[in-house]
Design a protein around this motif. Sequence first.
Motif, PDB file in Angstrom:
ATOM      1  N   TYR A  47      -3.254   2.561  -3.572  1.00  0.00           N
ATOM      2  CA  TYR A  47      -3.696   3.321  -2.868  1.00  0.00           C
ATOM      3  C   TYR A  47      -4.927   3.369  -2.397  1.00  0.00           C
ATOM      4  CZ  TYR A  47       0.699   5.756  -5.300  1.00  0.00           C
ATOM      5  OH  TYR A  47       1.861   5.929  -5.759  1.00  0.00           O
ATOM      6  N   PRO A  48      -4.769   4.887  -0.629  1.00  0.00           N
ATOM      7  CA  PRO A  48      -5.976   4.916  -0.638  1.00  0.00           C
ATOM      8  C   PRO A  48      -6.997   5.299  -0.997  1.00  0.00           C
ATOM      9  CG  PRO A  48      -4.474   5.834   0.709  1.00  0.00           C
ATOM     10  CD  PRO A  48      -4.056   5.692  -0.997  1.00  0.00           C
ATOM     11  N   LEU A  68      -1.908   3.562   3.525  1.00  0.00           N
ATOM     12  CA  LEU A  68      -3.302   2.780   3.612  1.00  0.00           C
ATOM     13  C   LEU A  68      -2.664   1.367   4.425  1.00  0.00           C
ATOM     14  CD1 LEU A  68      -5.857   2.348   2.765  1.00  0.00           C
ATOM     15  CD2 LEU A  68      -4.741   1.188   0.582  1.00  0.00           C
ATOM     16  N   THR A 100       0.961  -0.883   0.189  1.00  0.00           N
ATOM     17  CA  THR A 100      -0.041   0.027  -0.152  1.00  0.00           C
ATOM     18  C   THR A 100       1.209   1.269  -0.242  1.00  0.00           C
ATOM     19  OG1 THR A 100       0.046   0.031   2.492  1.00  0.00           O
ATOM     20  CG2 THR A 100      -1.748  -1.432   1.008  1.00  0.00           C
ATOM     21  N   TRP A 120      -7.681   2.578  -3.716  1.00  0.00           N
ATOM     22  CA  TRP A 120      -8.990   0.850  -3.091  1.00  0.00           C
ATOM     23  C   TRP A 120     -10.323   1.566  -3.497  1.00  0.00           C
ATOM     24  CZ3 TRP A 120     -10.675  -3.438  -1.080  1.00  0.00           C
ATOM     25  CH2 TRP A 120     -10.900  -3.332  -0.534  1.00  0.00           C
ATOM     26  N   GLU A 121     -10.409   3.176  -3.071  1.00  0.00           N
ATOM     27  CA  GLU A 121     -11.555   3.501  -3.586  1.00  0.00           C
ATOM     28  C   GLU A 121     -12.506   3.473  -4.332  1.00  0.00           C
ATOM     29  OE1 GLU A 121     -13.708   8.543  -2.687  1.00  0.00           O
ATOM     30  OE2 GLU A 121     -11.737   8.165  -3.334  1.00  0.00           O
TER      31      GLU A 121
END
Length: 278
Positions: free
Chosen positions: A103-104, A68, A64, A141-142
């Motif tokens: 990534y977040p 994250l 990550t 990831w979102e």
Amino acid sequence: MANLFTRWLGAQRRERALRKHAIDDALWQRTLDAFPFYRHLNAADRERLRETTSLFIAQKEFSTAHGLELTDEMIVSIAAQACLPVLNLDLDLYGGWVGVIVYPGEFVIRKTVEDEAGVVHEIEHDASGEAWEGGPVVLSWEDTQMADASDAYNVVIHEFAHKIDMVNGEADGHPPLFRRWHAPLDNAAWSDIFDNAYDQFCARVDAVPQRRWSRFERESLIDPYAADHPSEFFAVCSEALFVTPDAFQSEYPELYRLLARYYRQDPANVGALTGYSA
């Protein structure tokens, strides 16, 4: 004798990987429940997907960025989505690289491009996913959690379709065709349908006046971004095949049949697909 030993050794490694990376029942059920597009799979398909997902996890290295926290839920969710396109093909299509970076949210991509005049430019743009030839897959990831079945969008399937396309080299919208899976499909048959569909889609996008662009984006099943390059058209259409198969089959029946034959899956349950066998 050597071939028998090799097969035995491969089977032993597979069993060890399945034991070591076994997916908890509750976690697997949550993974399936999170995305409507798994519903076209029967019980046997879902079990094969579970095993393929475990093998994928055994072969890849997840990491990550930006603090994250990496969780089992994150790994299994991404791996299961990635394995859906190769469920009836071969996990070896994802060979030759190991990294999955998460990534977040959206991240910045920096690229060097050369314009028609030969001038080199450094550009930056936000992205939800990127697949590197011979390198990792990078994901937001979102975005990997977007599961609205009314929208033909899935960043994981998109980027892993690029990975399949890259098996032959640079992504060009012409993924590898294998006799044991894709007969009677060949390069000429693929080009006849796919290239023609791409040209028609580009002409349709080019014909939209600027003032109607936002409306076209809302109304089009296929994201206009797909007109940027044949590789993007292949990836975006792969998303549509799995995420919104009924709408894709209704709007682009010939293209649906081509991709269903390629992936050897029929999510819209059309049946009787020429050259298709489960």
